[in-house]
Design a protein around this motif. Structure first.
Motif, PDB file in Angstrom:
ATOM      1  N   CYS A 191      48.789  55.889  69.107  1.00 54.12           N
ATOM      2  CA  CYS A 191      49.591  55.715  67.899  1.00 54.12           C
ATOM      3  C   CYS A 191      49.563  54.280  67.395  1.00 54.12           C
ATOM      4  O   CYS A 191      49.824  53.345  68.148  1.00 54.12           O
ATOM      5  N   ASP A 192      49.258  54.140  66.110  1.00 55.76           N
ATOM      6  CA  ASP A 192      49.328  52.844  65.436  1.00 55.76           C
ATOM      7  C   ASP A 192      50.792  52.484  65.229  1.00 55.76           C
ATOM      8  O   ASP A 192      51.663  53.353  65.163  1.00 55.76           O
ATOM      9  N   CYS A 233      52.742  53.070  60.386  1.00 54.11           N
ATOM     10  CA  CYS A 233      52.897  54.422  60.937  1.00 54.11           C
ATOM     11  C   CYS A 233      54.289  54.568  61.549  1.00 54.11           C
ATOM     12  O   CYS A 233      55.160  55.177  60.954  1.00 54.11           O
ATOM     13  N   ILE A 259      57.598  59.903  62.101  1.00 54.37           N
ATOM     14  CA  ILE A 259      56.651  59.641  63.191  1.00 54.37           C
ATOM     15  C   ILE A 259      57.394  59.480  64.514  1.00 54.37           C
ATOM     16  O   ILE A 259      56.943  59.956  65.555  1.00 54.37           O
ATOM     17  N   ILE A 274      47.322  58.601  65.629  1.00 51.70           N
ATOM     18  CA  ILE A 274      48.194  58.525  64.456  1.00 51.70           C
ATOM     19  C   ILE A 274      47.895  57.185  63.803  1.00 51.70           C
ATOM     20  O   ILE A 274      48.070  56.138  64.421  1.00 51.70           O
ATOM     21  N   GLU A 275      47.433  57.208  62.538  1.00 47.20           N
ATOM     22  CA  GLU A 275      46.905  55.993  61.913  1.00 47.20           C
ATOM     23  C   GLU A 275      47.083  56.045  60.400  1.00 47.20           C
ATOM     24  O   GLU A 275      47.105  57.127  59.812  1.00 47.20           O
ATOM     25  N   ASP A 276      47.199  54.850  59.775  1.00 42.65           N
ATOM     26  CA  ASP A 276      47.310  54.789  58.314  1.00 42.65           C
ATOM     27  C   ASP A 276      46.157  54.050  57.648  1.00 42.65           C
ATOM     28  O   ASP A 276      45.978  54.158  56.443  1.00 42.65           O
ATOM     29  N   SER A 298      46.791  61.400  59.690  1.00 42.08           N
ATOM     30  CA  SER A 298      46.709  60.310  58.722  1.00 42.08           C
ATOM     31  C   SER A 298      48.063  60.129  58.064  1.00 42.08           C
ATOM     32  O   SER A 298      48.561  61.026  57.392  1.00 42.08           O
ATOM     33  N   VAL A 299      48.656  58.956  58.262  1.00 46.04           N
ATOM     34  CA  VAL A 299      49.975  58.657  57.730  1.00 46.04           C
ATOM     35  C   VAL A 299      49.806  57.936  56.393  1.00 46.04           C
ATOM     36  O   VAL A 299      49.157  56.898  56.321  1.00 46.04           O
ATOM     37  N   THR A 352      51.461  55.799  53.559  1.00 44.84           N
ATOM     38  CA  THR A 352      52.608  54.953  53.227  1.00 44.84           C
ATOM     39  C   THR A 352      52.285  54.210  51.953  1.00 44.84           C
ATOM     40  O   THR A 352      51.119  54.122  51.553  1.00 44.84           O
TER      41      THR A 352
END
Length: 160
Positions: A11-12, A16, A55, A131-133, A150-151, A153
Motif C-alpha cells: 500500500c502506498d 492513498c 482506504i 494500492i496506488e495513485d 487505483s486510487v 485523488t
C-alpha cells in the motif's frame, strides 16, 4: 505464519492512505527537484495529512483477514519518525514501512519497483494487491503482473 509464505498487500501512503492535497503546492519542481531542503519541507508537512477513511477501512479488513500490510512510501528515510507517528495516531494496522533513501530522487515508479523486488524476495511472491495513485507506478505494477487498486485523488489528477 512465516513471513515468507504470508499473503501481503503493498500500500502506498501519500495520495492513498494519507490525503496530502494540502501540501501539493510544496512539491519541488524544476531545478528544485533535487533540492533536499525543498523536499524536506514538503515531506515534513505530512504530519497534517488527513486519513483516507475508505482506504483505511479496506486495509483494516484485509489485515483482519490475515494479510500483512506492507506500506511503501516515496517519503525520504528522514521522515520515518513523523510517518510512524502519523500511522500510530490513526491506529493504522501495518506490518512494515519502506521509505526511499534520503538522497534518492528517482521517479516514484522506479523506487516502488525496487521496493517490490525487496518484498518479493522477502515474501517469496508478488503481493496479492497493490494500492496506488501514481499512474506511472500503477503501470509498473501492471507490467509486473500485480493486481492494483487505483486510487483517484484530486492531487493525482494534477500535472506537475
Amino acid at each position: 505464519m512465516d513471513q515468507a509464505t504470508q499473503a501481503y498487500i503493498f500500500c502506498d501512503l501519500d495520495g492513498c492512505l494519507a490525503l496530502n492535497d494540502h501540501r501539493g503546492h510544496l512539491v519541488p519542481t524544476g531545478e528544485a527537484r533535487n533540492d533536499s531542503e525543498a523536499w524536506r519541507e514538503y515531506v515534513m508537512a505530512c504530519r497534517f495529512d488527513v486519513l483516507n477513511y475508505t482506504i483505511d477501512s479496506l486495509i483494516r479488513g484485509l489485515a483482519g483477514a490475515g494479510y500483512f500490510i506492507q506500506i511503501g512510501t516515496g517519503r525520504m528515510e528522514y521522515a520515518r519518525g513523523v510517518t510512524a507517528e502519523w500511522l500510530l495516531r490513526h491506529s493504522v494496522p501495518f506490518g512494515n514501512v519502506m521509505h526511499r533513501a534520503d538522497d534518492d530522487y528517482r521517479p516514484n515508479a522506479l523506487v516502488k519497483e525496487a521496493m517490490l523486488d525487496t518484498c518479493i524476495a522477502q515474501f517469496g511472491a508478488l503481493p496479492s494487491m497493490a494500492i496506488e495513485d501514481d499512474p506511472d507506478t500503477i503501470a509498473m505494477y501492471h507490467r509486473r503482473g500485480v493486481n492494483v487498486l487505483s486510487v483517484a485523488t484530486r492531487s493525482s489528477c494534477l500535472t506537475i
